[in-house]
Design a protein around this motif. Structure first.
Motif, PDB file in Angstrom:
ATOM      1  N   HIS A   1       0.796  -1.232   0.000  1.00 47.01           N
ATOM      2  CA  HIS A   1       0.000   0.000   0.000  1.00 47.01           C
ATOM      3  C   HIS A   1       0.824   1.275   0.000  1.00 47.01           C
ATOM      4  O   HIS A   1       0.269   2.372   0.020  1.00 47.01           O
ATOM      5  CB  HIS A   1      -0.951   0.011   1.199  1.00 47.01           C
ATOM      6  CG  HIS A   1      -1.985  -1.076   1.152  1.00 47.01           C
ATOM      7  ND1 HIS A   1      -3.036  -1.061   0.264  1.00 47.01           N
ATOM      8  CD2 HIS A   1      -2.113  -2.219   1.855  1.00 47.01           C
ATOM      9  CE1 HIS A   1      -3.773  -2.143   0.442  1.00 47.01           C
ATOM     10  NE2 HIS A   1      -3.224  -2.871   1.401  1.00 47.01           N
ATOM     11  N   THR A   2       2.170   1.165   0.058  1.00 43.14           N
ATOM     12  CA  THR A   2       2.990   2.376   0.026  1.00 43.14           C
ATOM     13  C   THR A   2       4.016   2.253  -1.106  1.00 43.14           C
ATOM     14  O   THR A   2       4.370   1.148  -1.510  1.00 43.14           O
ATOM     15  CB  THR A   2       3.753   2.600   1.348  1.00 43.14           C
ATOM     16  OG1 THR A   2       4.770   1.592   1.467  1.00 43.14           O
ATOM     17  CG2 THR A   2       2.828   2.511   2.562  1.00 43.14           C
ATOM     18  N   ASP A   3       4.466   3.408  -1.603  1.00 43.49           N
ATOM     19  CA  ASP A   3       5.440   3.395  -2.697  1.00 43.49           C
ATOM     20  C   ASP A   3       6.851   3.094  -2.195  1.00 43.49           C
ATOM     21  O   ASP A   3       7.628   2.429  -2.864  1.00 43.49           O
ATOM     22  CB  ASP A   3       5.449   4.761  -3.410  1.00 43.49           C
ATOM     23  CG  ASP A   3       4.167   4.958  -4.208  1.00 43.49           C
ATOM     24  OD1 ASP A   3       3.550   3.935  -4.563  1.00 43.49           O
ATOM     25  OD2 ASP A   3       3.791   6.121  -4.452  1.00 43.49           O
TER      26      ASP A   3
ATOM     27  N   GLU B   1       5.360   1.951  10.772  1.00 47.80           N
ATOM     28  CA  GLU B   1       5.059   3.323  10.313  1.00 47.80           C
ATOM     29  C   GLU B   1       5.554   3.566   8.908  1.00 47.80           C
ATOM     30  O   GLU B   1       6.539   2.991   8.459  1.00 47.80           O
ATOM     31  CB  GLU B   1       5.585   4.363  11.299  1.00 47.80           C
ATOM     32  CG  GLU B   1       7.032   4.268  11.646  1.00 47.80           C
ATOM     33  CD  GLU B   1       7.406   5.220  12.795  1.00 47.80           C
ATOM     34  OE1 GLU B   1       6.545   5.962  13.273  1.00 47.80           O
ATOM     35  OE2 GLU B   1       8.573   5.191  13.193  1.00 47.80           O
ATOM     36  N   ASP B   2       4.823   4.428   8.220  1.00 49.75           N
ATOM     37  CA  ASP B   2       5.190   4.758   6.844  1.00 49.75           C
ATOM     38  C   ASP B   2       4.800   6.194   6.522  1.00 49.75           C
ATOM     39  O   ASP B   2       4.035   6.820   7.251  1.00 49.75           O
ATOM     40  CB  ASP B   2       4.490   3.800   5.874  1.00 49.75           C
ATOM     41  CG  ASP B   2       2.972   3.940   5.899  1.00 49.75           C
ATOM     42  OD1 ASP B   2       2.462   4.965   5.426  1.00 49.75           O
ATOM     43  OD2 ASP B   2       2.296   3.017   6.393  1.00 49.75           O
TER      44      ASP B   2
ATOM     45  N   ILE C   1      -4.092   2.780  16.004  1.00 52.19           N
ATOM     46  CA  ILE C   1      -3.726   3.201  14.647  1.00 52.19           C
ATOM     47  C   ILE C   1      -4.027   4.679  14.467  1.00 52.19           C
ATOM     48  O   ILE C   1      -5.072   5.178  14.894  1.00 52.19           O
ATOM     49  CB  ILE C   1      -4.462   2.334  13.591  1.00 52.19           C
ATOM     50  CG1 ILE C   1      -4.088   2.770  12.168  1.00 52.19           C
ATOM     51  CG2 ILE C   1      -5.988   2.370  13.774  1.00 52.19           C
ATOM     52  CD1 ILE C   1      -4.520   1.779  11.087  1.00 52.19           C
ATOM     53  N   THR C   2      -3.060   5.389  13.888  1.00 48.34           N
ATOM     54  CA  THR C   2      -3.311   6.775  13.507  1.00 48.34           C
ATOM     55  C   THR C   2      -2.882   6.922  12.052  1.00 48.34           C
ATOM     56  O   THR C   2      -1.899   6.316  11.624  1.00 48.34           O
ATOM     57  CB  THR C   2      -2.515   7.775  14.362  1.00 48.34           C
ATOM     58  OG1 THR C   2      -1.176   7.307  14.482  1.00 48.34           O
ATOM     59  CG2 THR C   2      -3.114   7.951  15.738  1.00 48.34           C
TER      60      THR C   2
ATOM     61  N   GLU D   1       0.104  11.878   4.474  1.00 46.26           N
ATOM     62  CA  GLU D   1       1.224  11.969   5.413  1.00 46.26           C
ATOM     63  C   GLU D   1       1.741  10.600   5.833  1.00 46.26           C
ATOM     64  O   GLU D   1       2.946  10.392   5.930  1.00 46.26           O
ATOM     65  CB  GLU D   1       0.810  12.761   6.655  1.00 46.26           C
ATOM     66  CG  GLU D   1       0.723  14.266   6.383  1.00 46.26           C
ATOM     67  CD  GLU D   1       0.335  15.032   7.632  1.00 46.26           C
ATOM     68  OE1 GLU D   1       0.803  14.663   8.722  1.00 46.26           O
ATOM     69  OE2 GLU D   1      -0.450  15.987   7.502  1.00 46.26           O
ATOM     70  N   GLY D   2       0.828   9.695   6.105  1.00 46.06           N
ATOM     71  CA  GLY D   2       1.277   8.350   6.485  1.00 46.06           C
ATOM     72  C   GLY D   2       0.423   7.701   7.544  1.00 46.06           C
ATOM     73  O   GLY D   2      -0.599   8.245   7.966  1.00 46.06           O
ATOM     74  N   THR D   3       0.871   6.512   7.939  1.00 44.59           N
ATOM     75  CA  THR D   3       0.127   5.700   8.898  1.00 44.59           C
ATOM     76  C   THR D   3       1.086   5.175   9.954  1.00 44.59           C
ATOM     77  O   THR D   3       2.233   4.867   9.666  1.00 44.59           O
ATOM     78  CB  THR D   3      -0.538   4.511   8.169  1.00 44.59           C
ATOM     79  OG1 THR D   3      -1.393   5.021   7.150  1.00 44.59           O
ATOM     80  CG2 THR D   3      -1.361   3.654   9.133  1.00 44.59           C
TER      81      THR D   3
END
Lengths: 129, 137
Positions: free
Chosen positions: B56-58, B81-82, B120-121, B126-128
């Motif tokens: 789900h992230t690049d 975190e990402d 979870i935030t 911005e990210g997770t």
């Protein structure tokens, strides 16, 4: 590297490595389906003894592969699940693994043979009178 | 029993990194006296979160595991975190059966059930950040 598929009589056997990649999964699905389509096998036993973890991605891959084999007219059985894997899958939620299972490879092969026999052979076979 | 926290960090950008992260998680849990089943549960939670980073992230993200011993007990903190796209609707992402890429939709809710505490935030663009705690006994 492709995941090897072995043939034992009319059953295909494959053992998934712990660090399976998406590409290996796709190759495995294509290879297994091609062998079934070519009339070389009736079913597939997927052994996951080596899989250290079955997460939701792995669970999806397994269930999808079983579904593909099924709509081709074959049967697929999952074998060799470790007790910790089963406990974790149940804890994670319902419906994680949607396919036939067996204790081990031997049981898996027997189950494929039984399932094929109970529905009267291959889907494309013309019954002889 | 060690007073120093035991920290393992894995940068996750590929499936191979995810495999490394879950193996590290299992070793860490066993090292701190968790049962095989609990260690396997933690490894599965790490696998879910690490695969989320890959898919789900690049640019992937970070998995950090911190174990701390206490008298007759231990706790492991798992942080994923990402700086990825973020999750627009967190409530929906935590629902059973919801998936944006045709998955089973049980990754996050399943992970929550495997750990003792789950937080979870996420901010779009911005990210997770996900923090989980697993305790023994």
């Amino acid at each position: 590297m492709r995941v090897p598929i072995l043939r034992l009589g009319r059953v295909l056997l494959t053992s998934l490595p712990a660090d399976l990649t998406d590409q290996q999964v796709m190759d495995l699905q294509i290879d297994a389906l091609a062998l079934i389509q070519a009339g070389k096998a009736d079913g597939l036993v997927i052994d996951i003894t080596a899989a250290d973890v079955v997460d939701s991605y792995m669970a999806r891959i397994l269930s999808e592969t079983a579904k593909m084999v099924k709509i081709m007219g074959g049967v697929a059985v999952l074998a060799g699940m470790q007790p910790a894997v089963a406990l974790t899958l149940v804890e994670m939620g319902r419906g994680m693994i949607d396919m036939e299972t067996a204790f081990d490879l031997e049981g898996g092969v027997a189950k494929v043979a039984r399932m094929v026999a109970s529905r009267g052979g291959r889907h494309d076979e013309v019954p002889t009178t | 029993m060690s007073l120093e926290p035991d920290v393992v960090t894995v940068n996750v950008t590929s499936e191979i990194d995810a495999a490394e992260a879950r193996q590290e998680a299992r070793r860490l849990a066993l090292r701190h006296g968790f049962t095989t089943v609990r260690a396997h549960g933690l490894a599965t939670a790490v696998s879910e979160l690490a695969m989320n980073l890959v898919l789900h992230t690049d640019r992937g993200g970070l998995i950090r595991l911190t174990a701390q011993d206490a008298t007759g007990a231990a706790v492991i903190e798992l942080v994923a975190e990402d700086n990825g796209p973020g999750i627009p609707d967190l409530a929906l992402a935590m629902e059973d059966g919801f998936s944006t890429r045709g998955g089973l939709g049980c990754g996050l809710p399943g992970t929550r059930r495997l750990v003792d505490t789950f937080a979870i935030t996420s901010r779009v663009g911005e990210g997770t950040r996900i923090v989980c705690l697993v305790r023994r006994p």
